[in-house]
Design a protein around this motif. Structure first.
Motif, PDB file in Angstrom:
ATOM      1  N   ASP A 104       0.190 -10.722   5.565  1.00 21.70           N
ATOM      2  CA  ASP A 104      -0.121  -9.601   6.405  1.00 21.70           C
ATOM      3  C   ASP A 104      -1.127  -8.636   5.676  1.00 21.70           C
ATOM      4  O   ASP A 104      -2.125  -8.259   6.346  1.00 21.70           O
ATOM      5  CB  ASP A 104       1.092  -8.817   6.426  1.00 21.70           C
ATOM      6  N   ALA A 105      -1.037  -8.563   4.320  1.00 21.96           N
ATOM      7  CA  ALA A 105      -2.124  -7.547   3.554  1.00 21.96           C
ATOM      8  C   ALA A 105      -3.616  -8.235   3.857  1.00 21.96           C
ATOM      9  O   ALA A 105      -4.393  -7.102   3.861  1.00 21.96           O
ATOM     10  CB  ALA A 105      -1.639  -7.457   2.220  1.00 21.96           C
TER      11      ALA A 105
ATOM     12  N   GLU B 176      -4.701  -7.934   7.339  1.00 21.57           N
ATOM     13  CA  GLU B 176      -5.185  -6.360   7.569  1.00 21.57           C
ATOM     14  C   GLU B 176      -6.627  -6.139   6.808  1.00 21.57           C
ATOM     15  O   GLU B 176      -7.630  -5.433   7.463  1.00 21.57           O
ATOM     16  CB  GLU B 176      -4.148  -5.382   7.153  1.00 21.57           C
TER      17      GLU B 176
ATOM     18  N   GLY C  14      -9.278  -7.501   8.529  1.00 17.25           N
ATOM     19  CA  GLY C  14      -9.463  -7.362   9.921  1.00 17.25           C
ATOM     20  C   GLY C  14      -9.234  -8.708  10.783  1.00 17.25           C
ATOM     21  O   GLY C  14      -9.754  -8.800  11.899  1.00 17.25           O
TER      22      GLY C  14
ATOM     23  N   LEU D  30      -3.167 -11.760  12.662  1.00 13.52           N
ATOM     24  CA  LEU D  30      -1.971 -12.015  12.375  1.00 13.52           C
ATOM     25  C   LEU D  30      -1.986 -13.729  12.321  1.00 13.52           C
ATOM     26  O   LEU D  30      -1.984 -13.797  13.816  1.00 13.52           O
ATOM     27  CB  LEU D  30      -0.609 -11.329  12.536  1.00 13.52           C
TER      28      LEU D  30
END
Length: 258
Positions: free
Chosen positions: A197-198, A201, A204, A207
């Motif tokens: 997830d990191a 993020e 950009g 998921l």
């Protein structure tokens, strides 16, 4: 359509059709896809099914949704990575860094080695090593790579390699200068996996998107590890290129034909 294709869920078949249009150039980077309602009519299905298909294509990095505007084909131009000539090029430039990307050193200093790196360094998990974590940004300021280098304390402890600043030349040249030892052999291991997830993020990415994770182990003439580094890229933005001579006799190595 093949029997196998006919058995695929409807949303997969819609994703396949749009993917083919992108690959053949019928849909080009920057093109706006038809509205979900129009796609539902074209494919004889419902809007929720179309949305599932869009989720698949977003996860693959082929399309991007812009809030309130629509869904567009992404520019899938991939940067080429050539592992074998990284050292030769740097030696030819007297070790100067390639300034195409902006380097940010986000951490430098002693820390516990991660389990997957400990194996490459031939040390126990949790062993203290010197770690240099970095992020590279392209000309447009977008994050292009997340990476880190792991160095034995005997090499880097108490040196400028523990400072969170960009080194004046390629890291391997710094290590060679500090130790008097020469990088002689390297092993690259590349894995495709889902982004955390990191990572998603930070890049950009949607998921569920994939990244390529390279672990690079460099050793000296005696087989001792000088450095292990890792690099993580969005899978849709990178292609590895390797050119090599084909031996005319058996080498004793074995591997998959895949």
């Amino acid at each position: 359509m093949s029997d196998t294709g006919a058995r695929l869920p409807k949303y997969h078949r819609i994703a396949d059709a749009i993917r083919d249009e992108i690959r053949t150039g019928s849909l080009k980077p920057g093109d706006r896809l038809p509205a979900e309602t129009a796609l539902a009519t074209t494919h004889g299905t419902s809007v929720p099914t179309v949305r599932q298909a869009m989720s698949v294509l977003r996860a693959e990095g082929l399309v991007e949704s812009r809030h309130g505007i629509g869904t567009f084909v992404r520019d899938t131009h991939r940067r080429q990575r050539r592992s074998r000539n990284r050292y030769g090029e740097a030696r030819g430039r007297d070790g100067l860094l390639n300034n195409t990307f902006r380097h940010d050193i986000t951490f430098a200093g002693p820390d516990e080695v991660p389990d997957h790196i400990a194996h490459c360094m031939n040390v126990e998990p949790g062993t203290q090593v010197v770690i240099r974590r970095r992020r590279l940004y392209d000309e447009a300021g977008r994050l292009a790579e997340i990476g880190a280098s792991y160095l034995p304390r005997s090499i880097a402890e108490g040196t400028y390699l523990q400072e969170p600043t960009v080194v004046p030349k390629a890291l391997f040249r710094c290590v060679e200068d500090l130790t008097g030892r020469r990088y002689a052999d390297a092993l690259d291991q590349v894995t495709a996996r889902r982004a955390t997830d990191a990572e998603a993020e930070a890049f950009g990415s949607p998921l569920g998107a994939y990244v390529l994770h390279l672990v690079h182990t460099a050793t000296d003439e005696d087989g001792d590890v000088l450095e292990v580094s890792e690099s993580i890229w969005p899978a849709d933005q990178v292609v590895f290129v390797d050119r090599y001579s084909i031996p005319g006799h058996a080498t004793g190595e074995s591997g998959s034909d895949l």
